[in-house]
Design an enzyme around this catalytic site. Structure first.
Site, PDB file in Angstrom:
ATOM      1  N   HIS A 120       0.845  -1.033  -0.044  1.00 18.18           N
ATOM      2  CA  HIS A 120      -0.006  -0.082  -0.129  1.00 18.18           C
ATOM      3  C   HIS A 120       0.791   1.222  -0.165  1.00 18.18           C
ATOM      4  CE1 HIS A 120       0.900   0.943   4.263  1.00 18.18           C
ATOM      5  NE2 HIS A 120       0.884  -0.519   4.200  1.00 18.18           N
ATOM      6  N   ASP A 121       0.490   2.158  -0.860  1.00 15.29           N
ATOM      7  CA  ASP A 121       0.830   3.630  -0.648  1.00 15.29           C
ATOM      8  C   ASP A 121       2.492   3.677  -1.146  1.00 15.29           C
ATOM      9  OD1 ASP A 121      -1.451   4.863   0.665  1.00 15.29           O
ATOM     10  OD2 ASP A 121      -0.695   3.638   2.124  1.00 15.29           O
ATOM     11  N   GLY A 138       5.062  -1.272   2.819  1.00 10.96           N
ATOM     12  CA  GLY A 138       4.133   0.144   2.504  1.00 10.96           C
ATOM     13  C   GLY A 138       5.061   1.261   2.555  1.00 10.96           C
TER      14      GLY A 138
END
Length: 256
Positions: A120-121, A138
């Site tokens: 994520h991200d 992440g």
């Protein structure tokens, strides 16, 4: 006209451009936007929140915009943005963003090899080559034209500079500055990426200046002293300034 296999599922709310090929057993969820001239081979999953550009080829078993593997994720509406002309090989997984940044981003003209995970991200630049079974935690950032070999483990929040070569099997929790080779155990500076820079058209004078910048940087016990030496002794150019900015802005510290 899109070519959609009768054995594929495309949600009625998915937005497709033109001339896409969607193979059997593909699944395309709602709240997805797909551009033109993409090829999804059999068994590709495009999850909620995906935004995919043009001319990408995605191979069997890949899953784009997956739910983040983050316990802080509470189902907020986030996205995963993929650019143009990427080759995304078998079983690659790319998570969508969380409330932290809202978006996972992959640029254009990348080769993402089998079994890669992008959490994520993350922000992945363009013209990168990332090897088999490499894993990004992440919020990792990878700048343009990085080459990352297979089975590399990258700690969350790390920043990888452009034009680097990271040897296979490395694991690290600090930033990798641009233009270098990183390797060994523990992961450390192994010289500048001479072959890669020549292939990208860097001339000998610029390569020598980059090499000298790292000699000055790593010759000092305190990085700020090394940066001051670089500013005093080397020409003011974008490549040298990129090194300085990278080191000064590093939150996790750079490998030594």
């Amino acid at each position: 006209m899109n070519q959609i296999s009768p054995l594929a599922y495309v949600h009625p709310e998915a937005k497709l451009g033109d001339n896409n090929i969607i193979g059997p057993f593909c699944y395309i969820d709602r709240n997805t936007v797909i551009g033109d001239n993409n090829v999804f081979q059999n068994g590709v999953t495009i999850n909620f929140g995906a935004r995919i550009g043009n001319g990408n080829e995605i191979f069997p078993g890949a899953s784009i915009s997956t739910k983040p593997q983050d316990l802080k994720f509470k189902g907020e509406e986030t996205t995963c943005v993929v650019g143009d002309n990427n080759s995304i090989r078998e079983n690659v997984t790319i998570s969508r963003g969380t409330a932290s940044k809202g978006t996972t981003t992959v640029g254009s003209n990348n080769l993402l090899m089998e079994g890669l995970h992008i959490a994520h991200d993350c922000v992945i630049g363009s013209e990168c080559i990332i090897g088999n079974s490499t894993k990004f935690a992440g919020e990792v950032i990878v700048d343009d034209r990085a080459i990352i070999s297979g089975s590399v483990l990258v700690h969350q929040f790390c920043h990888i500079g452009g034009y680097v070569m990271i040897q296979g099997g490395c694991r690290f929790s600090q930033d990798i500055p641009p233009y270098i080779i990183a390797g060994k155990e523990p992961t450390r500076y192994c010289g500048i990426n001479l072959v890669g820079l020549r292939r990208r058209g860097f001339n000998n004078e610029l390569i020598n200046n980059i090499h000298e910048a790292y000699r000055l940087l790593y010759s000092k016990g305190v990085l700020k002293e090394g940066i001051d030496e670089i500013r005093r002794n080397l020409p003011d150019c974008e490549e040298i300034n990129y090194i300085i900015r990278f080191v000064e802005n590093s939150k996790r510290g750079i490998i030594r």
